[in-house]
Design a protein around this motif. Structure first.
Motif, PDB file in Angstrom:
ATOM      1  N   GLU A 141       0.872  -1.268  -0.005  1.00 29.85           N
ATOM      2  CA  GLU A 141      -0.045   0.079   0.057  1.00 29.85           C
ATOM      3  C   GLU A 141       0.943   1.395   0.020  1.00 29.85           C
ATOM      4  O   GLU A 141       0.686   2.409  -0.764  1.00 29.85           O
ATOM      5  N   TRP A 145       1.161   4.359  -3.226  1.00 32.66           N
ATOM      6  CA  TRP A 145       1.246   5.680  -3.066  1.00 32.66           C
ATOM      7  C   TRP A 145       2.249   6.378  -3.496  1.00 32.66           C
ATOM      8  O   TRP A 145       2.350   7.198  -4.246  1.00 32.66           O
ATOM      9  N   TRP A 148       2.213   6.195  -7.388  1.00 33.13           N
ATOM     10  CA  TRP A 148       1.310   7.171  -7.543  1.00 33.13           C
ATOM     11  C   TRP A 148       1.938   8.456  -7.751  1.00 33.13           C
ATOM     12  O   TRP A 148       1.618   9.371  -8.741  1.00 33.13           O
ATOM     13  N   LEU A 188      -8.836  13.146  -4.856  1.00 39.63           N
ATOM     14  CA  LEU A 188      -8.484  11.645  -4.728  1.00 39.63           C
ATOM     15  C   LEU A 188      -7.875  11.424  -3.329  1.00 39.63           C
ATOM     16  O   LEU A 188      -8.144  10.556  -2.493  1.00 39.63           O
ATOM     17  N   LEU A 189      -6.843  12.442  -3.200  1.00 36.46           N
ATOM     18  CA  LEU A 189      -6.206  12.395  -1.931  1.00 36.46           C
ATOM     19  C   LEU A 189      -7.076  12.603  -0.494  1.00 36.46           C
ATOM     20  O   LEU A 189      -6.897  11.958   0.171  1.00 36.46           O
ATOM     21  N   LYS A 191     -10.100  12.123  -0.318  1.00 35.35           N
ATOM     22  CA  LYS A 191     -10.875  10.837  -0.154  1.00 35.35           C
ATOM     23  C   LYS A 191     -10.208   9.792   0.779  1.00 35.35           C
ATOM     24  O   LYS A 191     -10.742   9.104   1.551  1.00 35.35           O
ATOM     25  N   GLN A 192      -9.017   9.824   0.198  1.00 29.75           N
ATOM     26  CA  GLN A 192      -8.154   8.639   0.953  1.00 29.75           C
ATOM     27  C   GLN A 192      -7.828   9.099   2.339  1.00 29.75           C
ATOM     28  O   GLN A 192      -7.822   8.319   3.271  1.00 29.75           O
ATOM     29  N   LYS A 195     -10.201   8.550   5.378  1.00 30.43           N
ATOM     30  CA  LYS A 195     -10.134   7.186   5.757  1.00 30.43           C
ATOM     31  C   LYS A 195      -9.192   7.051   6.717  1.00 30.43           C
ATOM     32  O   LYS A 195      -9.073   5.860   7.425  1.00 30.43           O
ATOM     33  N   THR A 196      -7.900   7.563   6.387  1.00 32.40           N
ATOM     34  CA  THR A 196      -6.628   7.077   7.107  1.00 32.40           C
ATOM     35  C   THR A 196      -5.998   8.312   7.475  1.00 32.40           C
ATOM     36  O   THR A 196      -6.046   9.636   6.889  1.00 32.40           O
ATOM     37  N   ILE A 199      -1.293   8.816   4.435  1.00 32.00           N
ATOM     38  CA  ILE A 199      -1.518   8.468   3.031  1.00 32.00           C
ATOM     39  C   ILE A 199      -1.872   7.069   3.010  1.00 32.00           C
ATOM     40  O   ILE A 199      -2.786   6.591   2.386  1.00 32.00           O
ATOM     41  N   ALA A 200      -0.850   6.189   3.581  1.00 31.91           N
ATOM     42  CA  ALA A 200      -1.055   4.759   3.243  1.00 31.91           C
ATOM     43  C   ALA A 200      -1.604   4.314   4.315  1.00 31.91           C
ATOM     44  O   ALA A 200      -1.587   2.699   4.331  1.00 31.91           O
TER      45      ALA A 200
END
Length: 286
Positions: A141, A145, A148, A188-189, A191-192, A195-196, A199-200
């Motif tokens: 994971e 990123w 990415w 995108l970042l 929304k990620q 959740k966290t 980043i990962a």
């Protein structure tokens, strides 16, 4: 200069037609002049400038040092990309792609050259066993990123940043095209990061170290002066993450290394010992 451009049958290089930073690009690889790179006393020799790609590596090294790994001591030599230092024979030997940053590790039996910022982060993470999980799912994971970022940042820098901030003419089509892509990336970042914490996942990693100099600086208004244009305040999770990372002492230390612009407390052209950074950061409280 007209926007009504008709491409010729065969393109030719016009050195004057590139705006700011035009001297950093040329249509051929290889050295343009002979010069030997300087070398300091530490195991790690870094040749760089405090662009986002340069900041990745100095932040990483300062984070490693903050955890007590003294084998990560380094000399950071300034490569003035606007003046073509990256095209010297010494630098090309270290990085044939003539881009900063480039690193030389002298700690082993044989010198190891490492170029491309993502490769340097991965090399240092594996060398010191830090900021990269060992378990395969979590490790993958982080690498997702990291890669990415390596693929996405050129749309931000060479695309949006160039046409919005540096190009000699404002081209609506180019700015609109790259703005749309950068806003998609920020979404995108966001929304990620909803959740966290990082980043990962829940652990700080080389993914954060890679992405923050580009997108953290962007939403904090310190890159391209474009935060308002991009409506960066609406990406609340990216904003939270960017400020959290910015408060890390190692990030504050690494971000100023090889920097020659800004406020006095933001500039340290070269770093050869920890006290070099200490002396500059003290200026902020004066």
């Amino acid at each position: 200069m007209s926007n009504e451009y008709v491409p010729p049958k065969v393109w030719t290089f016009d050195a004057e037609n590139g705006g700011e930073w035009a001297k950093t690009n040329r249509p051929a690889s290889g050295a343009t002049h002979e010069a030997t790179l300087p070398q300091g006393t530490h195991p790690i020799q870094l040749y760089s400038m405090a662009t986002p790609n340069g900041q990745k590596v100095t932040i990483m090294l300062e984070e490693i040092l903050a955890l007590g790994q003294q084998d990560a001591e380094y000399d950071a030599h300034l490569i003035r990309i606007g003046e073509g230092d990256q095209f010297s024979s010494g630098f090309v030997d270290l990085n044939p792609n003539s881009k900063i940053p480039a690193l030389l590790d002298l700690s082993g039996e044989l010198p190891v050259r490492v170029f491309e910022s993502g490769s340097i982060l991965l090399y240092l993470a594996e060398k010191f066993g830090l900021f990269l999980p060992q378990e395969m799912p979590e490790r993958t994971e982080v690498l997702n990123w990291l890669f990415w970022l390596q693929g996405s940042a050129p749309y931000l820098g060479g695309g949006f940043g160039h046409f919005y901030s540096y190009a000699p003419v404002k081209i609506e089509y180019a700015i609109d095209r790259f703005t749309m892509e950068v806003k998609r990336q920020l979404d995108l970042l966001d929304k990620q990061l909803a959740k966290t914490r990082f980043i990962a996942g829940d652990q700080y990693s080389i993914a954060d170290i890679a992405i923050w100099p580009w997108y953290g600086n962007l939403v904090r208004g310190t890159a391209y002066n474009a935060a308002e244009f991009l409506d960066a305040e609406t990406y609340t999770h990216v904003q939270r993450w960017a400020e959290d990372i910015a408060q890390r002492p190692a990030v504050q230390r690494g971000a100023i290394v090889n920097r020659t612009w800004g406020e006095p407390w933001e500039m340290l052209a070269e770093r050869h010992k920890a006290s070099d950074i200490d002396a500059v950061l003290k200026l902020k409280s004066l």
